[in-house]
Design an enzyme around this catalytic site. Structure first.
Site, mmCIF file in Angstrom:
data_model
loop_
_atom_site.group_PDB
_atom_site.id
_atom_site.type_symbol
_atom_site.label_atom_id
_atom_site.label_comp_id
_atom_site.label_asym_id
_atom_site.label_seq_id
_atom_site.Cartn_x
_atom_site.Cartn_y
_atom_site.Cartn_z
ATOM 1 N N HIS A 24 -16.776 -43.459 -59.121
ATOM 2 C CA HIS A 24 -16.179 -42.467 -60.036
ATOM 3 C C HIS A 24 -15.142 -43.141 -60.947
ATOM 4 O O HIS A 24 -15.078 -42.856 -62.137
ATOM 5 C CB HIS A 24 -15.468 -41.363 -59.241
ATOM 6 N N LYS A 48 -23.108 -27.952 -51.313
ATOM 7 C CA LYS A 48 -22.524 -28.816 -50.283
ATOM 8 C C LYS A 48 -21.668 -27.982 -49.339
ATOM 9 O O LYS A 48 -20.980 -27.059 -49.771
ATOM 10 C CB LYS A 48 -21.670 -29.919 -50.923
ATOM 11 N N ARG A 98 -26.600 -43.098 -60.631
ATOM 12 C CA ARG A 98 -26.627 -44.285 -59.777
ATOM 13 C C ARG A 98 -28.027 -44.852 -59.647
ATOM 14 O O ARG A 98 -28.215 -46.062 -59.547
ATOM 15 C CB ARG A 98 -26.112 -43.938 -58.371
ATOM 16 N N SER A 135 -19.774 -39.991 -51.959
ATOM 17 C CA SER A 135 -18.677 -39.398 -51.174
ATOM 18 C C SER A 135 -19.173 -38.969 -49.793
ATOM 19 O O SER A 135 -18.454 -39.113 -48.794
ATOM 20 C CB SER A 135 -18.105 -38.189 -51.906
HETATM 21 O O1 PNS Z 1 -20.094 -34.548 -57.357
HETATM 22 P P1 PNS Z 1 -21.188 -33.502 -57.354
HETATM 23 O O2 PNS Z 1 -21.214 -32.753 -56.035
HETATM 24 O O3 PNS Z 1 -22.542 -34.077 -57.677
HETATM 25 O O4 PNS Z 1 -20.812 -32.445 -58.512
HETATM 26 C C1 PNS Z 1 -21.606 -31.301 -58.712
HETATM 27 C C2 PNS Z 1 -20.847 -30.262 -59.507
HETATM 28 C C3 PNS Z 1 -19.550 -29.893 -58.806
HETATM 29 C C4 PNS Z 1 -20.523 -30.818 -60.890
HETATM 30 C C5 PNS Z 1 -21.786 -29.014 -59.632
HETATM 31 O O5 PNS Z 1 -22.094 -28.533 -58.357
HETATM 32 C C6 PNS Z 1 -21.174 -27.907 -60.474
HETATM 33 O O6 PNS Z 1 -21.275 -27.945 -61.681
HETATM 34 N N1 PNS Z 1 -20.503 -26.944 -59.801
HETATM 35 C C7 PNS Z 1 -19.869 -25.831 -60.467
HETATM 36 C C8 PNS Z 1 -20.748 -24.570 -60.366
HETATM 37 C C9 PNS Z 1 -21.794 -24.557 -61.465
HETATM 38 O O7 PNS Z 1 -21.497 -24.621 -62.637
HETATM 39 N N2 PNS Z 1 -23.058 -24.501 -61.027
HETATM 40 C C10 PNS Z 1 -24.198 -24.514 -61.936
HETATM 41 C C11 PNS Z 1 -24.674 -25.941 -62.170
HETATM 42 S S1 PNS Z 1 -26.149 -26.000 -63.115
#
Ligand code: PNS
Length: 172
Positions: A24, A48, A98, A135
């Site tokens: 990150h 998650k 990645r 993570s």
């Molecule tokens: O580090 P990550 O877990 O890959 O991040 C994913 C994250 C937090 C960016 C994604 O889950 C997200 O955007 N969460 C907010 C809720 C949302 O907007 N969901 C619709 C995504 S299409």
């Protein structure tokens, strides 16, 4: 617009950051060199489960890790990433890739975010030497007593040690 009236590109880098790791950090440093402003945001990933740190703790660590970058600010948000993008005035969302395995889910999220708001996502590749960092694996290795000190920034290492020391490192 910047102070001199020149256009400014502001990007939003969202993630779970539970915890933020060196992959990150590399992404944020790259973005800070490419764009005028970078907003790093800790969000909930609904797919998650229970994590290691709560949103406030994740953001506090982001603050510590990026205080050396003057065009980077941090925030946290419990809601849709596109709503945050609109709130902070982001031109684009940025995401790191990645490996090919990231691409499918990231493409789907990018397409969904574009469909519901029009905001576009830019992908940046991670350096191959850090492409194994995740993570979820860092949490697992830490929980089972492994050493991740080369994989996380110093404030995170200290915080992880603190959690293990207080016996609360087994969640998430
Ligand atoms: O580090 P990550 O877990 O890959 O991040 C994913 C994250 C937090 C960016 C994604 O889950 C997200 O955007 N969460 C907010 C809720 C949302 O907007 N969901 C619709 C995504 S299409």
């Amino acid at each position: 617009m910047g102070r001199g009236g020149e256009p400014v590109t502001r990007v939003l880098y969202p993630g779970s950051f539970d915890p933020v790791h060196n992959g990150h950090v590399e992404m944020v440093e790259t973005a800070a060199g490419l764009f005028e402003e970078v907003v790093v945001a800790a969000l909930i990933n609904p797919s998650k489960g229970g994590g290691l740190f709560d949103l406030e703790q994740r953001m506090a660590l982001l603050d510590e890790c990026f205080e050396h970058l003057t065009n980077v600010r941090t925030t946290m948000f419990d809601g849709l990433v596109v709503d945050l993008a609109s709130e902070v005035g982001a031109d684009f969302i940025i995401k790191g890739l990645r490996a090919v395995s990231d691409f499918e889910s990231e493409l789907q999220m990018a397409q969904m975010n574009a469909a519901i708001s029009g905001v576009q996502t830019l992908f940046l590749p991670t350096a191959s030497r850090r492409s194994f960092l995740a993570s979820r694996l860092i949490r697992e290795v830490v929980r089972l007593g492994g050493d991740v000190s080369d994989m996380v920034p110093e404030p995170v290492r200290l915080r992880l040690e603190g959690r293990l020391g207080s016996g609360t490192g087994s969640d998430g």
